[in-house]
Scaffold this active site. Structure first.
Site, PDB file in Angstrom:
ATOM      1  CB  CYS A   2      -0.914   0.045   1.214  1.00  0.00           C
ATOM      2  SG  CYS A   2      -2.030  -1.081   1.340  1.00  0.00           S
ATOM      3  NE  ARG A  28       6.043   1.537  -0.326  1.00  0.00           N
ATOM      4  CZ  ARG A  28       6.057   0.903   0.968  1.00  0.00           C
ATOM      5  NH1 ARG A  28       5.009   0.434   1.475  1.00  0.00           N
ATOM      6  NH2 ARG A  28       7.096   1.115   1.778  1.00  0.00           N
ATOM      7  CD1 TRP A  71      -0.457  -6.312  -3.544  1.00  0.00           C
ATOM      8  CD2 TRP A  71      -1.012  -6.902  -1.274  1.00  0.00           C
ATOM      9  NE1 TRP A  71      -0.622  -7.523  -3.395  1.00  0.00           N
ATOM     10  CE2 TRP A  71      -0.673  -8.091  -2.077  1.00  0.00           C
ATOM     11  CE3 TRP A  71      -1.250  -7.286   0.044  1.00  0.00           C
ATOM     12  CZ2 TRP A  71      -0.559  -9.248  -1.579  1.00  0.00           C
ATOM     13  CZ3 TRP A  71      -0.949  -8.401   0.597  1.00  0.00           C
ATOM     14  CH2 TRP A  71      -0.706  -9.490  -0.344  1.00  0.00           C
ATOM     15  CG  ASN A  97       1.377   0.503   4.138  1.00  0.00           C
ATOM     16  OD1 ASN A  97       0.792  -0.885   3.968  1.00  0.00           O
ATOM     17  ND2 ASN A  97       2.694   0.589   4.053  1.00  0.00           N
ATOM     18  N   GLY A  98      -0.650  -1.431   6.344  1.00  0.00           N
ATOM     19  CA  GLY A  98      -0.434  -2.354   7.565  1.00  0.00           C
ATOM     20  C   GLY A  98      -1.716  -3.403   7.635  1.00  0.00           C
ATOM     21  CD  GLU A 468      15.952 -14.260  -8.768  1.00  0.00           C
ATOM     22  OE1 GLU A 468      15.261 -14.544  -7.650  1.00  0.00           O
ATOM     23  OE2 GLU A 468      15.639 -13.086  -9.001  1.00  0.00           O
ATOM     24  CE  LYS A 472      12.869 -11.989 -10.458  1.00  0.00           C
ATOM     25  NZ  LYS A 472      13.281 -11.409  -9.258  1.00  0.00           N
ATOM     26  CD  GLU A 475       8.957 -12.414  -9.261  1.00  0.00           C
ATOM     27  OE1 GLU A 475       8.091 -12.132  -8.414  1.00  0.00           O
ATOM     28  OE2 GLU A 475      10.116 -12.153  -9.404  1.00  0.00           O
ATOM     29  CG  HIS A 491      15.753 -38.227  -5.804  1.00  0.00           C
ATOM     30  ND1 HIS A 491      16.019 -39.371  -5.515  1.00  0.00           N
ATOM     31  CD2 HIS A 491      17.150 -37.388  -6.122  1.00  0.00           C
ATOM     32  CE1 HIS A 491      17.611 -39.402  -5.651  1.00  0.00           C
ATOM     33  NE2 HIS A 491      18.012 -38.234  -5.961  1.00  0.00           N
ATOM     34  CE  LYS A 585      11.097  -2.864  -5.881  1.00  0.00           C
ATOM     35  NZ  LYS A 585      11.281  -4.279  -6.456  1.00  0.00           N
TER      36      LYS A 585
HETATM   37  C1  F6R Z   1      10.909 -10.979  -6.385  1.00  0.00           C
HETATM   38  C2  F6R Z   1      10.941  -9.885  -5.606  1.00  0.00           C
HETATM   39  C3  F6R Z   1      10.557 -10.485  -4.214  1.00  0.00           C
HETATM   40  C4  F6R Z   1      11.435  -9.563  -3.153  1.00  0.00           C
HETATM   41  C5  F6R Z   1      11.262 -10.097  -1.692  1.00  0.00           C
HETATM   42  C6  F6R Z   1      12.059  -9.371  -0.705  1.00  0.00           C
HETATM   43  O1  F6R Z   1      11.181 -10.494  -7.803  1.00  0.00           O
HETATM   44  O2  F6R Z   1      10.926  -8.936  -5.897  1.00  0.00           O
HETATM   45  O3  F6R Z   1      10.759 -11.869  -4.034  1.00  0.00           O
HETATM   46  O4  F6R Z   1      12.693  -9.954  -3.654  1.00  0.00           O
HETATM   47  O5  F6R Z   1       9.854  -9.350  -1.346  1.00  0.00           O
HETATM   48  O6  F6R Z   1      12.004  -7.995  -0.865  1.00  0.00           O
HETATM   49  P1  F6R Z   1      13.138  -7.310  -0.392  1.00  0.00           P
HETATM   50  O7  F6R Z   1      14.520  -7.259  -0.774  1.00  0.00           O
HETATM   51  O8  F6R Z   1      12.814  -5.654  -0.485  1.00  0.00           O
HETATM   52  O9  F6R Z   1      13.280  -7.540   1.258  1.00  0.00           O
END
Ligand code: F6R
Length: 590
Positions: A2, A28, A71, A97-98, A468, A472, A475, A491, A585
């Site tokens: 948010c 966010r 969000w 936010n929260g 990773e 990537k 998502e 396995h 994010k």
């Molecule tokens: C994936 C991604 C998330 C963040 C995770 C941690 O592309 O962006 O998996 O890496 O939410 O975020 P930070 O690094 O801000 O703690």
């Protein structure tokens, strides 16, 4: 999660100003948005579901207003659940936010007094609590009202209250960040610094112990418990509007992928002393733990391999959200190092608070300076990656892995060798960010775009890279992608391979190459379409994306092909690479 932004000052176009700020904070959360402005005795609100896109508001001119981009946590994505929420008297509105963890008993208490709720959210409870307190004693300062309400909220929350009658905003927070800006035309408050760049010259991070009052005349800070005034100490705002623009790129994802070589250069040029300090802290510690979530967790796992290979040192790795169930053996000799772009991820902060309670020393590899994580640790390496605005993490991941590689070399007494490898990797990335290389990725993307599933394998240092890479790709493209340790194939995983299933195989020039190529052949024999990533081609591959041979720095060049594949497939499938569905994010809620 948010994004929140508020303004009070001289400008009368607050509605459109808030909208512009919200569009910068949309990473966010983009389920819905809303803006409120003061108008005469009233608060006017406009809300919509969906992304802001090119939306505009038709709110009346005002010099006081705030907005929120959501969000969803509690309550589905509806107009009613979008913020701001106005209290029953219409005198105050809030954005939040929260998560108010105890919102149910609070709502029951209010309902018993006859309060009727318009939304399903936890947040609306705050509007009712503040409104009730204001109406009970209209002379009581609003900051004092918020302080008394805030103490009743459980969880990690940030709240801004708008009172039109008094022409002010007041705010309080617990862990969840709020930054206050002072500029020529007024005062701003937001969940992130990026939203302040256009409005503020000086900023102040609100502390959990304080409550703040913003009026057109200035900013007043008070101790949240005693209500004693505290002189506000502003510092310079370090980001500019240039840092946060697209700079000619179509998306933030492509901009941030392209910035990776420069991020590595900057890390090398500026971070030697901080990295050596972190290595000394690991040297002194009896037990070091790397903690992170999502992409940061894969960087952390990569670090655990690097410390073993380069410095013969066992460094543990725990996923942020699992740390609390794993903390019991921490002692004051332990060192817990969190990896985080935002420095605000709730599970990471929670892990660090748990480590602190056990007396452990704390470290961080963190991008956002002055974030909650940055401020709570004893040792820090700033990632210097610049603002990361795409919801997916790309350049911050590379910076984290580079910092870990350098720290492992510093620990082994071979820092210069680490610096040489990082420099080589930066040059290698430059070579991969060219048009011919991108064209190769586009071809592969076109082949895999229709696939429902995709698998990625790697061994050793390339195992976390495989996870990773899968993250990537999945998502942003929404292809179901899974990363595995190459040795685990037989396995169970191999049961999922069907004719045509795309399989990405990481084959660096190291001790894992022979075994991973055997795995590739086993996949191919069952019809898998093999995309090899590594310095050399092989008959096991249907197609090959060549990466430079940079030894132990391989994870620094291996992530880019997967980032680019994800990006290109997202475009082919019509997805927005910067705002993948359901994600946001800075995961500031648990
Ligand atoms: C994936 C991604 C998330 C963040 C995770 C941690 O592309 O962006 O998996 O890496 O939410 O975020 P930070 O690094 O801000 O703690």
């Amino acid at each position: 999660m948010c994004g929140i932004f508020g303004y009070v000052g001289q400008r009368a176009d607050v509605g459109s100003m808030v909208m512009r700020a919200l569009s910068m904070l949309e990473y966010r959360g983009y389920d819905s948005w809303g803006v409120a402005v003061g108008q005469g005795e009233r608060i006017e609100v406009e809300k919509e579901i969906g992304k802001i896109g090119g939306a505009t508001v038709t709110l009346p001119p005002s010099t006081l207003g705030f907005g929120h981009t959501r969000w969803a946590t509690h309550g589905s994505v509806t107009r009613e659940n979008a913020h701001p929420h106005v209290g029953p008297s219409g005198r105050v509105a809030i954005i939040h936010n929260g998560i108010v963890e105890n919102f149910r008993p609070l709502r029951d208490e209010l309902r018993a007094e006859g309060h009727v709720f318009a939304s399903e959210t936890d947040s609306e409870v705050i509007a009712h609590l503040v409104d009730r307190a204001v109406m009970a004693d209209p002379e009581r300062p609003l900051y004092a009202v918020l302080a008394s309400v805030f103490v009743r909220l459980r969880g990690l929350n940030a709240v801004i209250v708008l009172d039109q009658a008094r022409g002010e905003l007041v705010a309080a927070k617990s862990t969840s960040p709020l930054v206050i800006g002072a500029g020529r035309s007024g005062f701003t408050i937001a969940s992130d610094m990026t939203a302040l760049a256009a409005h503020a010259e000086r900023i102040l991070f609100l502390e959990d112990e304080h409550v703040v009052r913003l009026t057109a005349r200035g900013v007043e800070l008070y101790d949240r418990r005693t209500l004693r005034p505290i002189p506000p100490e502003f510092g310079p705002l370090t980001i500019t509007e240039g840092d946060i623009g697209l700079n000619g790129h179509p998306h933030f994802m492509s901009k941030e992928m392209a910035e990776q070589p420069v991020v590595l250069d900057r890390l090398l040029a500026e971070n030697g002393p901080a990295i050596k300090d972190m290595a000394r802290a690991i040297e002194r510690a009896y037990g070091t733990f790397l903690v992170g979530c999502g992409t940061a967790s894969y960087a952390a796992l990569t670090g655990s391999y690097l410390f073993s290979r380069i410095a013969a040192r066992h460094v543990n790795f725990v996923v942020g959200s699992e740390f609390r169930y794993h903390e019991h053996f921490l002692t004051p000799e332990s060192l817990v190092i969190a990896l985080s772009q935002s420095g605000e991820t709730a599970d990471v902060i929670d892990a660090m608070l748990a480590a602190k309670r056990r007396g452990a020393r704390l470290g961080a590899l963190v991008n956002a300076k002055r974030s909650t994580l940055d401020r709570m640790v004893d040792h820090r390496v700033h990632l210097l990656a610049g603002p990361e605005q795409c919801v997916l993490s790309t350049k911050a991941y590379t910076a984290k892995v580079a910092a870990l590689l350098l720290t492992a070399h510093a620990l082994a007494g071979t820092y210069d060798e680490g610096a040489r490898l990082v420099h080589l990797a930066a040059e290698g990335l430059r070579g991969m960010l060219t048009e011919p290389w991108k064209a190769r990725v586009r071809d592969v993307a076109a082949t895999i775009a229709p696939a429902p599933d995709l698998f990625v394998i790697g061994r050793g240092l390339a195992y976390p890279t495989a996870m990773e890479a899968a993250l990537k790709i999945k998502e942003v493209s929404y292809i179901h992608a899974e990363g595995f340790a190459g040795g685990e194939l037989k396995h169970g995983v191999i049961a999922l391979i069907q004719p045509g299933t795309p399989c990405v195989v990481y084959a660096p020039n190291d001790e894992t190459r022979d075994d991973i190529l055997s795995g590739a052949m086993e996949l191919r024999s069952r019809g898998g379409y093999i995309i090899g990533i590594g310095p050399e081609d092989d008959p096991a591959f249907d197609t090959h994306l060549p990466t430079p041979d940079v030894g132990n720095a391989a994870p620094l060049v291996s992530a880019l092909p997967a980032q680019m594949l994800g990006y290109e497939v997202a475009l082919l499938r019509g997805n927005d690479p910067d705002k993948p569905r359901n994600l946001a994010k800075s995961v500031t809620v648990k």
